[in-house]
Design a protein around this motif. Sequence first.
Motif, PDB file in Angstrom:
ATOM      1  N   ALA A  79       0.806  -1.228   0.000  1.00  0.00           N
ATOM      2  CA  ALA A  79       0.000   0.000   0.000  1.00  0.00           C
ATOM      3  C   ALA A  79       0.836   1.273   0.000  1.00  0.00           C
ATOM      4  O   ALA A  79       0.350   2.318  -0.425  1.00  0.00           O
ATOM      5  CB  ALA A  79      -0.939   0.003   1.208  1.00  0.00           C
ATOM      6  N   GLU A  80       2.088   1.193   0.433  1.00  0.00           N
ATOM      7  CA  GLU A  80       2.921   2.386   0.533  1.00  0.00           C
ATOM      8  C   GLU A  80       4.084   2.423  -0.451  1.00  0.00           C
ATOM      9  O   GLU A  80       4.672   3.478  -0.653  1.00  0.00           O
ATOM     10  CB  GLU A  80       3.470   2.518   1.958  1.00  0.00           C
ATOM     11  CG  GLU A  80       2.393   2.752   2.991  1.00  0.00           C
ATOM     12  CD  GLU A  80       2.966   2.949   4.378  1.00  0.00           C
ATOM     13  OE1 GLU A  80       4.165   2.681   4.605  1.00  0.00           O
ATOM     14  OE2 GLU A  80       2.193   3.386   5.253  1.00  0.00           O
ATOM     15  N   ILE A 107       8.104   9.611 -11.114  1.00  0.00           N
ATOM     16  CA  ILE A 107       8.094   9.865  -9.672  1.00  0.00           C
ATOM     17  C   ILE A 107       6.829  10.636  -9.293  1.00  0.00           C
ATOM     18  O   ILE A 107       6.159  10.310  -8.310  1.00  0.00           O
ATOM     19  CB  ILE A 107       9.367  10.627  -9.242  1.00  0.00           C
ATOM     20  CG1 ILE A 107      10.588   9.713  -9.355  1.00  0.00           C
ATOM     21  CG2 ILE A 107       9.216  11.201  -7.836  1.00  0.00           C
ATOM     22  CD1 ILE A 107      11.916  10.438  -9.236  1.00  0.00           C
ATOM     23  N   GLU A 108       6.489  11.631 -10.077  1.00  0.00           N
ATOM     24  CA  GLU A 108       5.274  12.406  -9.816  1.00  0.00           C
ATOM     25  C   GLU A 108       4.034  11.527  -9.950  1.00  0.00           C
ATOM     26  O   GLU A 108       3.088  11.644  -9.163  1.00  0.00           O
ATOM     27  CB  GLU A 108       5.198  13.608 -10.760  1.00  0.00           C
ATOM     28  CG  GLU A 108       4.121  14.591 -10.407  1.00  0.00           C
ATOM     29  CD  GLU A 108       4.282  15.210  -9.019  1.00  0.00           C
ATOM     30  OE1 GLU A 108       3.244  15.552  -8.409  1.00  0.00           O
ATOM     31  OE2 GLU A 108       5.414  15.347  -8.516  1.00  0.00           O
ATOM     32  N   LYS A 109       4.049  10.619 -10.911  1.00  0.00           N
ATOM     33  CA  LYS A 109       2.925   9.698 -11.093  1.00  0.00           C
ATOM     34  C   LYS A 109       2.769   8.813  -9.851  1.00  0.00           C
ATOM     35  O   LYS A 109       1.654   8.607  -9.371  1.00  0.00           O
ATOM     36  CB  LYS A 109       3.144   8.846 -12.343  1.00  0.00           C
ATOM     37  CG  LYS A 109       1.949   8.008 -12.722  1.00  0.00           C
ATOM     38  CD  LYS A 109       2.126   7.404 -14.090  1.00  0.00           C
ATOM     39  CE  LYS A 109       1.920   8.493 -15.106  1.00  0.00           C
ATOM     40  NZ  LYS A 109       1.418   8.057 -16.389  1.00  0.00           N
ATOM     41  N   ALA A 110       3.884   8.292  -9.325  1.00  0.00           N
ATOM     42  CA  ALA A 110       3.830   7.459  -8.116  1.00  0.00           C
ATOM     43  C   ALA A 110       3.280   8.266  -6.941  1.00  0.00           C
ATOM     44  O   ALA A 110       2.455   7.773  -6.160  1.00  0.00           O
ATOM     45  CB  ALA A 110       5.216   6.907  -7.797  1.00  0.00           C
ATOM     46  N   ASN A 112       1.285  10.872  -7.109  1.00  0.00           N
ATOM     47  CA  ASN A 112      -0.137  11.118  -7.360  1.00  0.00           C
ATOM     48  C   ASN A 112      -0.998   9.878  -7.120  1.00  0.00           C
ATOM     49  O   ASN A 112      -2.186   9.994  -6.815  1.00  0.00           O
ATOM     50  CB  ASN A 112      -0.356  11.638  -8.777  1.00  0.00           C
ATOM     51  CG  ASN A 112       0.178  13.043  -8.959  1.00  0.00           C
ATOM     52  OD1 ASN A 112       0.395  13.777  -7.989  1.00  0.00           O
ATOM     53  ND2 ASN A 112       0.444  13.415 -10.202  1.00  0.00           N
ATOM     54  N   LEU A 113      -0.397   8.703  -7.252  1.00  0.00           N
ATOM     55  CA  LEU A 113      -1.112   7.457  -6.968  1.00  0.00           C
ATOM     56  C   LEU A 113      -1.197   7.184  -5.466  1.00  0.00           C
ATOM     57  O   LEU A 113      -1.836   6.232  -5.039  1.00  0.00           O
ATOM     58  CB  LEU A 113      -0.441   6.274  -7.685  1.00  0.00           C
ATOM     59  CG  LEU A 113      -0.602   6.225  -9.199  1.00  0.00           C
ATOM     60  CD1 LEU A 113       0.315   5.174  -9.813  1.00  0.00           C
ATOM     61  CD2 LEU A 113      -2.064   5.974  -9.580  1.00  0.00           C
ATOM     62  N   GLY A 114      -0.516   8.025  -4.661  1.00  0.00           N
ATOM     63  CA  GLY A 114      -0.610   7.914  -3.217  1.00  0.00           C
ATOM     64  C   GLY A 114       0.482   7.103  -2.542  1.00  0.00           C
ATOM     65  O   GLY A 114       0.395   6.813  -1.346  1.00  0.00           O
ATOM     66  N   TYR A 115       1.530   6.751  -3.280  1.00  0.00           N
ATOM     67  CA  TYR A 115       2.613   5.964  -2.687  1.00  0.00           C
ATOM     68  C   TYR A 115       3.554   6.850  -1.877  1.00  0.00           C
ATOM     69  O   TYR A 115       3.731   8.023  -2.181  1.00  0.00           O
ATOM     70  CB  TYR A 115       3.365   5.187  -3.764  1.00  0.00           C
ATOM     71  CG  TYR A 115       2.517   4.071  -4.295  1.00  0.00           C
ATOM     72  CD1 TYR A 115       2.449   2.856  -3.618  1.00  0.00           C
ATOM     73  CD2 TYR A 115       1.740   4.238  -5.432  1.00  0.00           C
ATOM     74  CE1 TYR A 115       1.626   1.839  -4.072  1.00  0.00           C
ATOM     75  CE2 TYR A 115       0.922   3.229  -5.895  1.00  0.00           C
ATOM     76  CZ  TYR A 115       0.863   2.028  -5.204  1.00  0.00           C
ATOM     77  OH  TYR A 115       0.054   1.023  -5.657  1.00  0.00           O
ATOM     78  N   MET A 116       4.168   6.245  -0.871  1.00  0.00           N
ATOM     79  CA  MET A 116       5.078   6.973   0.008  1.00  0.00           C
ATOM     80  C   MET A 116       6.543   6.773  -0.376  1.00  0.00           C
ATOM     81  O   MET A 116       7.403   7.538   0.040  1.00  0.00           O
ATOM     82  CB  MET A 116       4.851   6.568   1.455  1.00  0.00           C
ATOM     83  CG  MET A 116       3.442   6.911   1.910  1.00  0.00           C
ATOM     84  SD  MET A 116       3.167   6.520   3.631  1.00  0.00           S
ATOM     85  CE  MET A 116       4.192   7.764   4.381  1.00  0.00           C
ATOM     86  N   ARG A 117       6.802   5.713  -1.150  1.00  0.00           N
ATOM     87  CA  ARG A 117       8.194   5.467  -1.550  1.00  0.00           C
ATOM     88  C   ARG A 117       8.227   4.669  -2.855  1.00  0.00           C
ATOM     89  O   ARG A 117       7.278   3.965  -3.182  1.00  0.00           O
ATOM     90  CB  ARG A 117       8.983   4.768  -0.451  1.00  0.00           C
ATOM     91  CG  ARG A 117       8.744   3.317  -0.265  1.00  0.00           C
ATOM     92  CD  ARG A 117       9.359   2.748   1.006  1.00  0.00           C
ATOM     93  NE  ARG A 117       8.997   3.475   2.209  1.00  0.00           N
ATOM     94  CZ  ARG A 117       7.832   3.328   2.864  1.00  0.00           C
ATOM     95  NH1 ARG A 117       6.935   2.465   2.433  1.00  0.00           N
ATOM     96  NH2 ARG A 117       7.572   4.044   3.926  1.00  0.00           N
TER      97      ARG A 117
END
Length: 160
Positions: A79-80, A107-110, A112-117
């Motif tokens: 989830a992260e 990186i911006e896409k990740a 925007n998808l809500g990922y933390m890393r």
Amino acid sequence: MERFGPVTIRPAINADCKAIQDLVFGILAEYDLAPDRDGTDRDLNDIEANYDERGGVFEVLIDHSGNVIGTIGLHPLDAETIELRKMYFAPSIRGLGLGRKLLERTIEKARNLGYMRIYLETALILKQAVHLYESVGFTPVDVMHTPRCDQAYVLELDRR
């Protein structure tokens, strides 16, 4: 589809699998790295199931003739954390600054998808890629990785 400098970028579909494999495996051969069709690279047999249906992203860069000349994927791990996978460019588009632009876009896409890393694995012999990853803030981590890779990195994403 989106214009991206001298190329077009679009989501990959399963009809692209052979062209993607040809590109990735050809680049691996340049560095004497072996493809792992039944392991690390099996995700390339079914892009839609391994990326799209899991909430990830796999995109291809296309030249003016419709040829696949670049790839990049984001594959959810939990989830992260999302994994950056299969960032490869044909020799014809290396050195044009597209790598940095595409990586920053991804990186911006990740984010925007809500990922933390973002996690990634690479081979240190891919010196240009390693330099690119480190230049945007990826830091080495000491974890087990796939047989072809000898270094893992992580980038902690800030919330904007």
